[in-house]
Enzyme design. Structure first.
Site, PDB file in Angstrom:
ATOM      1  CG  HIS A  74     -23.307 -18.862  -4.400  1.00 23.10           C
ATOM      2  ND1 HIS A  74     -23.156 -19.977  -5.185  1.00 23.10           N
ATOM      3  CD2 HIS A  74     -22.053 -18.510  -4.033  1.00 23.10           C
ATOM      4  CE1 HIS A  74     -21.878 -20.286  -5.279  1.00 23.10           C
ATOM      5  NE2 HIS A  74     -21.177 -19.399  -4.591  1.00 23.10           N
ATOM      6  CG  LEU A  77     -20.968 -11.706   3.149  1.00 21.80           C
ATOM      7  CD1 LEU A  77     -21.858 -11.669   4.395  1.00 21.80           C
ATOM      8  CD2 LEU A  77     -21.234 -10.485   2.270  1.00 21.80           C
ATOM      9  CG  ASN A 108     -14.853 -19.499  -0.016  1.00 20.22           C
ATOM     10  OD1 ASN A 108     -15.744 -18.786   0.418  1.00 20.22           O
ATOM     11  ND2 ASN A 108     -14.375 -19.376  -1.249  1.00 20.22           N
ATOM     12  CG  ASN A 292     -14.039 -22.635 -10.880  1.00 20.46           C
ATOM     13  OD1 ASN A 292     -14.427 -23.306 -11.841  1.00 20.46           O
ATOM     14  ND2 ASN A 292     -13.524 -23.192  -9.802  1.00 20.46           N
ATOM     15  CG  ASP A 319     -20.154 -17.494  -7.164  1.00 17.83           C
ATOM     16  OD1 ASP A 319     -19.704 -17.318  -6.024  1.00 17.83           O
ATOM     17  OD2 ASP A 319     -19.649 -18.292  -7.984  1.00 17.83           O
TER      18      ASP A 319
HETATM   19 ZN   LIG Z   1     -19.123 -19.176  -4.914  1.00 14.15          ZN
END
Ligand SMILES: [Zn+2]
Length: 436
Positions: A74, A77, A108, A292, A319
């Site tokens: 996770h 980049l 994303n 988040n 993350d």
């Molecule tokens: Zn994430």
């Protein structure tokens, strides 16, 4: 091209290895792992943590730990589209520096990785400029809007190894059901960002005393828990593979534990910040601690640790979410969420070993073997024939976290100045050596 790593303390749960031994690398692959019989682990402690290289072919790893290269399922980049935050080149360099040899990048970007052409771009760029192996994760829905399924089949054929709308939940249960049906058909996991937007909308920190006293809109843990349970139920209904991303709340750990006990197919990850710090880190409006899902309470942190300990939580992922400094300097409400995590993850996770929460074997499982198994990739192992992805760690080395020294463009960390133990000093990516 041959290279021999000698006398290191090798920990490779995939083969049940935990002992002193040698690893032979040939042409970018692991040729052989040989454990010296009778060598005790304790012996390595007496040795000095120093590295001597005799010629270029032998690395003396006496007193050092040797793990399979870490696998982070996770990361963000940021390329294409947000190269001012991070690029494939800088992000993978940060990975290598943190001991990771495989990273999976979330979709994303801009454009969103919801099409095989974007997947192809990422893979090509990673081959040209990347320092470690990069596997793209495709979007579940077009534009990550949660409305229409993306072309999961063609993206899988192009090289996506999982699907996620990470950063956004899939609010529509019917669409999530269809995504899980595809996941079963294509045998790829769906990674769920669990957040009920109708409960969390506008929230920036955990809902509780601090959100009230600081006048910031809170996000209740239930916003996560509701979706965790929905997705477990949908996975059960469809036979699909669900993986719960960045678990932050006690209630979510309980639900996942319950589901696993019932024999339901679910896997889960958490991130170092969720077992290291609490909502108190944002009391000073420090946007570097804005994430988040939000940081929660001591009780949640303890529950996450128990979840890791009893293997309810399978994976530690970073993350890794680099942002530009100017963005994090905005008012707390306006600042983007995320921590630049690749270069602190190992040190923060080793604290769990120091504190007796995890064994070293469990740590390697959660940071290398388990993510590889969930994703169905031949990584996170030192088995002969595998890519020579290896990290050599000086377990005694203490260092202060300094974002300035990060290879990542993202200097956003709430761990600045923390003293951590355990530093990667050599990382091998497909046999290519990086030395720090
Ligand atoms: Zn994430």
């Amino acid at each position: 091209m041959k290279l021999l790593i000698t006398k290191g303390h090798i920990v490779d749960p995939s083969q049940g290895i935990d002992g002193i031994g040698n690893i032979l690398i040939e042409d970018g692959k692991i040729k052989e792992v040989r454990i010296e019989p009778g060598e005790q682990r304790a012996k390595s402690k007496e040795r000095k943590s120093e590295v001597r290289k005799s010629g270029s072919e032998i690395i003396d790893a006496s007193g050092l730990a040797v793990f399979p290269g870490l696998v982070d399922m996770h990361v963000h980049l940021r390329e294409p589209g947000f190269e001012y935050k991070e690029t494939i080149s800088t992000g993978t360099r940060a990975a290598i520096k943190g001991g990771f040899t495989t990273v999976c990048c979330m979709p994303n970007t801009n454009p969103v990785n919801d099409h095989a052409s974007v997947t192809e771009f990422i893979i090509r760029k990673a081959k040209q400029e990347g320092h470690c192996t990069v596997y793209p994760i495709g979007a579940i829905t077009k534009g990550q809007k949660g409305e229409e399924l993306a072309e999961i089949g063609t993206m899988k054929n192009e090289g996506c190894i999982a699907f996620s709308d990470d950063g956004q939940p899939v609010m529509n249960s019917m669409i999530m059901r269809r995504a899980l049906e595809y996941s079963k058909a294509f045998n790829v996991p769906v990674i769920s960002h669990c957040e009920d937007l109708t409960l969390s909308e506008g929230g920036v920190i955990n809902e509780g005393l601090i959100s009230v006293t600081r006048g910031l809109r809170g996000i209740p843990a239930e916003a996560e828990m509701i979706m965790v349970f929905r997705d477990i139920l949908l996975a059960e209904l469809t036979g699909g593979k669900i993986h719960i991303a960045h678990v932050s709340a006690e209630g979510s750990v309980d639900l996942i534990r319950y589901a696993k006990k019932k024999g339901m197919q679910v896997t889960a990850e958490t991130c170092p910040h969720y077992f290291s710090i609490t909502e108190e880190s944002v009391e000073t409006y420090d946007a570097n601690a804005k994430v988040n899902p939000p940081l929660r309470t001591k009780r949640d942190v303890d529950a996450i640790r128990r979840g890791l300990q009893d293997d309810t939580i399978d994976v530690i992922a970073t993350d890794h979410a680099p942002h530009h400094m100017d963005e994090k300097l905005r008012e707390f409400d306006q600042a983007p969420s995320g921590i630049s995590g690749l270069e602190t993850a190992l040190g923060l996770s080793l604290r769990l070993v120091d504190e007796g929460v995890l064994t070293l074997k469990q740590l390697v499982e959660k940071m290398a073997l388990n993510p590889s198994r969930i994703l169905g990739i031949q990584k996170g192992t030192l088995t002969a024939g595998s890519d020579a992805d290896i990290v050599i760690v000086d377990m005694k080395k203490r260092y202060k976290v300094s974002a300035e020294k990060f290879a990542s463009k993202g200097k956003n960390t709430p761990f600045e100045g923390w003293e951590l133990r355990g530093l990667p000093i050599f990382t091998f990516s497909k046999g290519k050596m990086y030395e720090w």
